[in-house]
Design an enzyme around this catalytic site. Structure first.
Site, PDB file in Angstrom:
ATOM      1  N   LYS A   6      -8.934  -1.586   5.741  1.00 26.13           N
ATOM      2  CA  LYS A   6      -9.308  -1.968   4.261  1.00 26.13           C
ATOM      3  C   LYS A   6      -8.191  -3.042   3.935  1.00 26.13           C
ATOM      4  O   LYS A   6      -8.635  -3.948   3.390  1.00 26.13           O
ATOM      5  CB  LYS A   6      -9.185  -0.708   3.230  1.00 26.13           C
ATOM      6  CG  LYS A   6     -10.505   0.271   3.643  1.00 26.13           C
ATOM      7  CD  LYS A   6     -10.492   1.583   2.629  1.00 26.13           C
ATOM      8  CE  LYS A   6      -9.589   2.437   3.458  1.00 26.13           C
ATOM      9  NZ  LYS A   6      -9.562   3.827   2.727  1.00 26.13           N
ATOM     10  N   ASP A  61     -15.651   2.457   7.045  1.00 19.42           N
ATOM     11  CA  ASP A  61     -14.598   3.576   6.623  1.00 19.42           C
ATOM     12  C   ASP A  61     -15.202   4.477   5.692  1.00 19.42           C
ATOM     13  O   ASP A  61     -14.849   5.815   5.899  1.00 19.42           O
ATOM     14  CB  ASP A  61     -13.336   3.086   6.214  1.00 19.42           C
ATOM     15  CG  ASP A  61     -12.409   3.704   5.556  1.00 19.42           C
ATOM     16  OD1 ASP A  61     -11.842   4.724   6.398  1.00 19.42           O
ATOM     17  OD2 ASP A  61     -12.191   3.881   4.401  1.00 19.42           O
ATOM     18  N   ARG A  79     -15.414  12.859   7.812  1.00 23.68           N
ATOM     19  CA  ARG A  79     -13.945  13.549   7.982  1.00 23.68           C
ATOM     20  C   ARG A  79     -13.671  14.614   7.245  1.00 23.68           C
ATOM     21  O   ARG A  79     -13.302  15.400   7.439  1.00 23.68           O
ATOM     22  CB  ARG A  79     -13.022  12.422   8.111  1.00 23.68           C
ATOM     23  CG  ARG A  79     -12.956  11.371   9.412  1.00 23.68           C
ATOM     24  CD  ARG A  79     -12.034  10.278   9.452  1.00 23.68           C
ATOM     25  NE  ARG A  79     -10.637  10.647   8.924  1.00 23.68           N
ATOM     26  CZ  ARG A  79      -9.890   9.877   8.436  1.00 23.68           C
ATOM     27  NH1 ARG A  79     -10.094   8.807   8.046  1.00 23.68           N
ATOM     28  NH2 ARG A  79      -8.727  10.222   8.371  1.00 23.68           N
ATOM     29  N   HIS A  94       1.025  -1.160  -0.054  1.00 24.85           N
ATOM     30  CA  HIS A  94       0.080   0.159  -0.089  1.00 24.85           C
ATOM     31  C   HIS A  94       0.922   1.159   0.069  1.00 24.85           C
ATOM     32  O   HIS A  94       1.900   1.331   0.658  1.00 24.85           O
ATOM     33  CB  HIS A  94      -0.865  -0.033   1.298  1.00 24.85           C
ATOM     34  CG  HIS A  94      -1.858   1.241   1.326  1.00 24.85           C
ATOM     35  ND1 HIS A  94      -2.934   1.421   0.435  1.00 24.85           N
ATOM     36  CD2 HIS A  94      -1.522   2.320   2.042  1.00 24.85           C
ATOM     37  CE1 HIS A  94      -3.456   2.716   0.876  1.00 24.85           C
ATOM     38  NE2 HIS A  94      -2.602   3.342   1.564  1.00 24.85           N
ATOM     39  N   SER A  96      -8.166   3.814   9.053  1.00 25.75           N
ATOM     40  CA  SER A  96      -8.971   3.834   7.772  1.00 25.75           C
ATOM     41  C   SER A  96      -7.875   2.714   6.686  1.00 25.75           C
ATOM     42  O   SER A  96      -8.664   1.921   6.208  1.00 25.75           O
ATOM     43  CB  SER A  96      -8.861   5.247   7.082  1.00 25.75           C
ATOM     44  OG  SER A  96      -9.319   5.535   6.012  1.00 25.75           O
TER      45      SER A  96
HETATM   46  N1  URA Z   1      -6.409   6.970   2.756  1.00 27.77           N
HETATM   47  C1  URA Z   1      -7.289   6.459   3.303  1.00 27.77           C
HETATM   48  O1  URA Z   1      -7.768   5.210   2.836  1.00 27.77           O
HETATM   49  N2  URA Z   1      -7.731   7.120   4.477  1.00 27.77           N
HETATM   50  C2  URA Z   1      -7.266   8.087   5.021  1.00 27.77           C
HETATM   51  O2  URA Z   1      -7.795   8.170   6.137  1.00 27.77           O
HETATM   52  C3  URA Z   1      -6.529   8.701   4.232  1.00 27.77           C
HETATM   53  C4  URA Z   1      -5.948   8.312   3.282  1.00 27.77           C
END
Ligand code: URA
Length: 434
Positions: free
Chosen positions: A187, A161, A168, A82, A183
């Site tokens: 995922k 999320d 947010r 990631h 977050s």
């Molecule tokens: N990328 C994400 O998936 N979540 C965040 O909060 C910030 C960047």
């Protein structure tokens, strides 16, 4: 338990228990806790932070808001990567097929570009026919056949999320390290990999502007992953200048094809091989970093990595003829090569300005609903430390509307600085966090 007691506790700087976090997040995901209380808690977290046990509990509760992908039918080690996102960051397109050549499965769920950073899905969609929205069973089938698949996030994974991120975004609580970490990690863990390598970028073209912030984010994510039983490594990389020489969508796919054929720009190759080596080590496909680098280099030189990319694209419905003949990929009607005003050495290339210019050209989005122009972008970007002569192009703008070239050209005027003395290129991989 009442939501306002939990908000008050965090507001006063006290750590929340696992049960309190679960109560809040599950309640919010089910619609029983309203947006205004979730916003208040997010703001309290923004100011007071969270301990490692708290942020792990937050990640876990977010994962439990939806389904988790089960990849147990795939016998190979499953390792993903990631990146926190940057300008010209096209590494996934090269890395997934490259590592899949080494007996490791790479299940990759990626995102779209938003703001100045591009998205893997938009890049892949510049290959005609490529489907990013495979159903979970199709994703698993592609993984079994070729060892890698690159798709978008499926709606069943981590619904909390999606809801929380949207909130947010409008309550000024995005830049909070615990919230970002939970977050991203919720995922990635829901996606079912055994291990994860993180590329945490810092600098002008990244989410984290300083190396220190990036280090804290990386440490938090690595700690969450380890506490949840995953193999974890993070590298920190400099994102003050764009990665590679092309920024956009089809133009980045072309740069990836060149890299898979062994003709990539040095910085892109260095980051890809470094991340790949850590993936091989986590997936037990190599015993040392040197051995891993050797294996990866051979997969490029032999043509195996490019063949694997073609195989994956084909299994996703993409037309492989475009990879064999990249000049057929979407290309823009208008081009402008920005000439260097004088001779000198490149001392700065502002990734953020390049990213903004790409949005003007049509390669990025201003809002989530904007349509991408896959042909738009910037190529031939000079790199810090290079010598340029007066009149030599510093970069080339590509757009389908002439007026966009003019607008982007004006913005880009200050993106590249030249000096009289040679400047040493910055160190690319600045830290390793295990
Ligand atoms: N990328 C994400 O998936 N979540 C965040 O909060 C910030 C960047």
């Amino acid at each position: 338990m009442l939501a306002q007691w939990i908000i008050e506790k965090k507001r006063n700087g006290r750590p929340l228990s696992q049960d309190e976090i679960a109560f809040f997040i599950q309640g919010y995901a089910r619609g029983e806790i309203p947006d205004y209380q979730m916003s208040a808690l997010a703001m309290a977290i923004y100011f007071k932070g969270m301990t490692f046990p708290e942020v792990t509990a937050l990640t876990d509760s977010m994962i439990r808001s939806g389904k988790v992908l089960t990849l147990s039918s795939i016998k190979k080690q499953k390792v993903d990567k990631h990146s926190t996102g940057g300008i010209g960051d096209k590494v996934s397109l090269i890395l997934a097929p490259l590592v899949a050549c080494c007996e490791i499965a790479v299940p990759m769920m990626s995102g779209r570009g938003l703001g100045i950073t591009g998205g893997t899905l938009d890049k892949m969609e510049s290959i005609p026919g490529y489907r990013v929205n495979l159903k979970p069973y199709e994703f698993i089938s592609v993984l079994k056949k070729c060892g890698c698949s690159m798709i978008g996030q499926t709606p069943e994974l981590v619904p909390a999320d999606r809801k929380l991120y949207a909130l947010r975004d409008v309550t000024a609580t995005v830049p909070s390290i615990p919230l970002i970490s939970a977050s991203i990690m919720s995922k990635k863990i829901a996606e079912g990999s055994d291990s994860l390598v993180l590329d945490v970028k810092w600098g002008k073209g990244a989410f984290m502007k300083t190396r220190l912030e990036a280090k804290t984010l990386a440490r938090t994510m690595v700690e969450i992953g380890k506490r949840m039983g995953k193999g974890m490594v993070a590298i920190l990389t400099d994102m003050n200048q764009p990665l590679g020489r092309s920024v956009g969508n089809a133009v980045e796919v072309i740069e990836c094809i060149e890299t898979l054929k062994g003709n990539g720009p040095d910085d892109l190759v260095e980051i890809t091989l470094t991340l790949g080596a850590h993936m091989l080590l986590l997936g037990q496909a190599a015993r040392s970093k040197e051995q891993a680098l050797n294996i990866l280099q051979n997969k490029i030189t032999s043509g195996a990595a490019f063949n694997k990319f073609r195989e994956m694209v084909n299994l996703h419905g993409g037309k492989v003829e475009y990879l064999n003949n990249p000049s057929q990929l979407p290309h823009a009607k208008h081009h402008f090569a920005c000439p260097s005003p004088r001779s000198g050495y490149v001392s700065m290339v502002d990734a953020e300005l390049i990213g903004r210019a790409c949005i003007i050209l049509g390669a990025g989005r201003k809002t989530i609903d904007d349509k991408i122009d896959h042909a738009a972008g910037i190529t031939g970007i000079v790199k810090i430390g290079e010598k340029v002569n007066k009149g030599q192009p510093l970069l080339i703008l590509h757009a389908n509307e002439r007026k966009k070239l003019t607008e982007a050209g004006t913005l880009i005027g200050n993106a590249i600085k030249l000096g009289r003395e040679h400047v040493r290129p910055p160190k690319l991989v600045t830290d390793l966090i295990k």
